[in-house]
Design a protein around this motif. Structure first.
Motif, PDB file in Angstrom:
ATOM      1  N   LEU A  27       1.605  -0.768   3.030  1.00 32.64           N
ATOM      2  CA  LEU A  27       0.425  -1.362   2.412  1.00 32.64           C
ATOM      3  C   LEU A  27      -0.186  -2.413   3.337  1.00 32.64           C
ATOM      4  O   LEU A  27      -1.412  -2.483   3.484  1.00 32.64           O
ATOM      5  CB  LEU A  27       0.792  -1.971   1.055  1.00 32.64           C
ATOM      6  N   CYS A  28       0.650  -3.220   3.971  1.00 31.81           N
ATOM      7  CA  CYS A  28       0.142  -4.226   4.905  1.00 31.81           C
ATOM      8  C   CYS A  28      -0.526  -3.570   6.113  1.00 31.81           C
ATOM      9  O   CYS A  28      -1.545  -4.066   6.606  1.00 31.81           O
ATOM     10  CB  CYS A  28       1.263  -5.170   5.341  1.00 31.81           C
ATOM     11  N   LEU A  50      -9.380  -4.393   7.311  1.00 37.25           N
ATOM     12  CA  LEU A  50     -10.082  -5.671   7.437  1.00 37.25           C
ATOM     13  C   LEU A  50     -11.226  -5.562   8.440  1.00 37.25           C
ATOM     14  O   LEU A  50     -11.102  -4.884   9.465  1.00 37.25           O
ATOM     15  CB  LEU A  50      -9.121  -6.772   7.904  1.00 37.25           C
ATOM     16  N   PHE A  94      -3.847  -2.408   4.790  1.00 37.29           N
ATOM     17  CA  PHE A  94      -4.666  -3.591   4.526  1.00 37.29           C
ATOM     18  C   PHE A  94      -5.256  -4.146   5.812  1.00 37.29           C
ATOM     19  O   PHE A  94      -6.464  -4.346   5.921  1.00 37.29           O
ATOM     20  CB  PHE A  94      -3.814  -4.647   3.810  1.00 37.29           C
ATOM     21  N   GLU A  95      -4.413  -4.392   6.812  1.00 40.27           N
ATOM     22  CA  GLU A  95      -4.914  -4.981   8.050  1.00 40.27           C
ATOM     23  C   GLU A  95      -5.855  -4.033   8.778  1.00 40.27           C
ATOM     24  O   GLU A  95      -6.832  -4.465   9.383  1.00 40.27           O
ATOM     25  CB  GLU A  95      -3.761  -5.447   8.935  1.00 40.27           C
ATOM     26  N   LEU A 100       0.684 -11.539   3.358  1.00 40.21           N
ATOM     27  CA  LEU A 100      -0.740 -11.758   3.145  1.00 40.21           C
ATOM     28  C   LEU A 100      -1.164 -13.182   3.500  1.00 40.21           C
ATOM     29  O   LEU A 100      -2.230 -13.397   4.074  1.00 40.21           O
ATOM     30  CB  LEU A 100      -1.110 -11.441   1.689  1.00 40.21           C
ATOM     31  N   SER A 105      -8.716  -1.422  -0.786  1.00 39.02           N
ATOM     32  CA  SER A 105      -9.086  -2.212  -1.958  1.00 39.02           C
ATOM     33  C   SER A 105      -8.618  -3.654  -1.812  1.00 39.02           C
ATOM     34  O   SER A 105      -9.350  -4.606  -2.136  1.00 39.02           O
ATOM     35  CB  SER A 105      -8.485  -1.568  -3.210  1.00 39.02           C
ATOM     36  N   LEU A 106      -7.415  -3.822  -1.315  1.00 38.08           N
ATOM     37  CA  LEU A 106      -6.856  -5.153  -1.098  1.00 38.08           C
ATOM     38  C   LEU A 106      -7.681  -5.925  -0.074  1.00 38.08           C
ATOM     39  O   LEU A 106      -7.956  -7.122  -0.257  1.00 38.08           O
ATOM     40  CB  LEU A 106      -5.399  -5.010  -0.641  1.00 38.08           C
ATOM     41  N   ALA A 107      -8.115  -5.264   0.988  1.00 36.71           N
ATOM     42  CA  ALA A 107      -8.942  -5.925   2.002  1.00 36.71           C
ATOM     43  C   ALA A 107     -10.263  -6.388   1.392  1.00 36.71           C
ATOM     44  O   ALA A 107     -10.689  -7.534   1.613  1.00 36.71           O
ATOM     45  CB  ALA A 107      -9.189  -4.982   3.181  1.00 36.71           C
ATOM     46  N   TRP A 142      -5.076   1.632  -1.649  1.00 39.30           N
ATOM     47  CA  TRP A 142      -4.706   0.278  -2.053  1.00 39.30           C
ATOM     48  C   TRP A 142      -4.995  -0.720  -0.922  1.00 39.30           C
ATOM     49  O   TRP A 142      -5.471  -1.825  -1.175  1.00 39.30           O
ATOM     50  CB  TRP A 142      -3.238   0.215  -2.447  1.00 39.30           C
ATOM     51  N   GLY A 143      -4.696  -0.347   0.310  1.00 36.35           N
ATOM     52  CA  GLY A 143      -4.945  -1.249   1.438  1.00 36.35           C
ATOM     53  C   GLY A 143      -6.415  -1.592   1.583  1.00 36.35           C
ATOM     54  O   GLY A 143      -6.779  -2.757   1.789  1.00 36.35           O
TER      55      GLY A 143
END
Length: 191
Positions: free
Chosen positions: A175-176, A183, A179-180, A60, A30-32, A27-28
Motif C-alpha cells: 500500500l505504501c 503522489l 501510495f508513494e 505515512l 485514493s490515499l494519496a 487504495w494507494g
C-alpha cells in the motif's frame, strides 16, 4: 505444524495478497488524493494487528521509501492513556470508537486491521466512523466476517490467523508503494 507447512500456508495467503493487487493500487491512489488534500488516516487493530496499524501510520508520517512531506496519520491503538481510560470508563468495545468520534472528520479514512474480522472494538469503530462521515477500510482474514461486511471496502485474505498477520505487513508495504507512486512529483520531492 512444521516450518515447511507454515511456509506453505503463508505462500497461499501471499497468493491472496497478489490477487488483491488492483485493490491495493486503488487504495494507494485514493490515499494519496486524501492525504495531499489535507485529510487524515486513523488506524487501529488489536495485538499484532495493532503493530501493523502503527507501522502503517509511521510510514505515512515518516516515509516509506522516498523523502517526502509528512502526512497526518494516527494509530489509535498506540494512545495508551486514551485506550486504558476509555476501556476503564466505557468498556473495551469503545476504545477505538470513542477516539474515532473525537478525531475523525468527514472525508477522513479509518483503517481497521483484524485477522478475524470479529473484534467488537473494531466493529464499533466502523459505526463511529460512519457517524463522523469518514470512510472505512478493513484488512481482515477470510470471508465472511462482520468487519469486512460493515466497512466501505475490505481486503480479506485467506489463511490462518498467523499467516494473515504476517501478510498484513506485506499489504502495508505494498500500500505504501502504491501510495508513494501516486503522489504528485512536487510532494514526493518535498522534505
Amino acid at each position: 505444524m512444521t516450518v515447511e507447512s507454515h511456509l506453505d500456508g503463508l505462500t497461499d495467503t501471499l497468493a491472496g495478497v497478489r490477487a488483491q493487487s488492483s485493490r491495493i493500487h486503488r487504495w494507494g491512489a485514493s490515499l494519496a488524493r486524501l492525504l495531499v488534500s489535507g485529510g487524515r488516516v486513523l488506524a487501529a487493530g488489536n495485538g499484532g494487528s495493532a503493530a501493523e496499524a502503527q507501522h502503517l501510520t509511521a510510514e505515512l508520517v515518516g516515509r516509506y521509501r522516498d523523502d517526502r512531506a509528512p502526512f497526518s496519520a494516527l494509530a489509535l491503538c498506540s494512545e495508551t492513556s486514551s485506550v486504558t481510560a476509555i476501556a476503564n470508563d466505557y468498556g473495551y468495545d469503545q476504545v477505538f470508537a470513542r477516539q474515532v468520534t473525537a478525531h475523525a472528520r468527514p472525508g477522513d479514512l479509518v483503517v481497521l486491521l483484524s485477522t478475524s474480522g470479529r473484534s467488537p472494538n473494531l466493529l464499533e469503530a466502523v459505526h463511529a466512523a460512519r457517524l463522523a462521515g469518514a470512510t472505512t477500510w478493513a484488512l481482515t482474514g477470510p470471508l465472511p466476517n462482520p468487519l469486512a461486511a460493515l466497512a466501505d471496502d475490505a481486503l480479506a485474505l485467506p489463511g490462518d490467523a498467523c499467516h494473515v498477520q504476517e501478510a498484513q505487513l506485506v499489504v502495508v508495504h505494498a500500500l505504501c508503494e502504491a501510495f508513494e507512486a501516486a503522489l504528485p512529483s512536487s510532494v514526493r520531492r518535498a522534505s
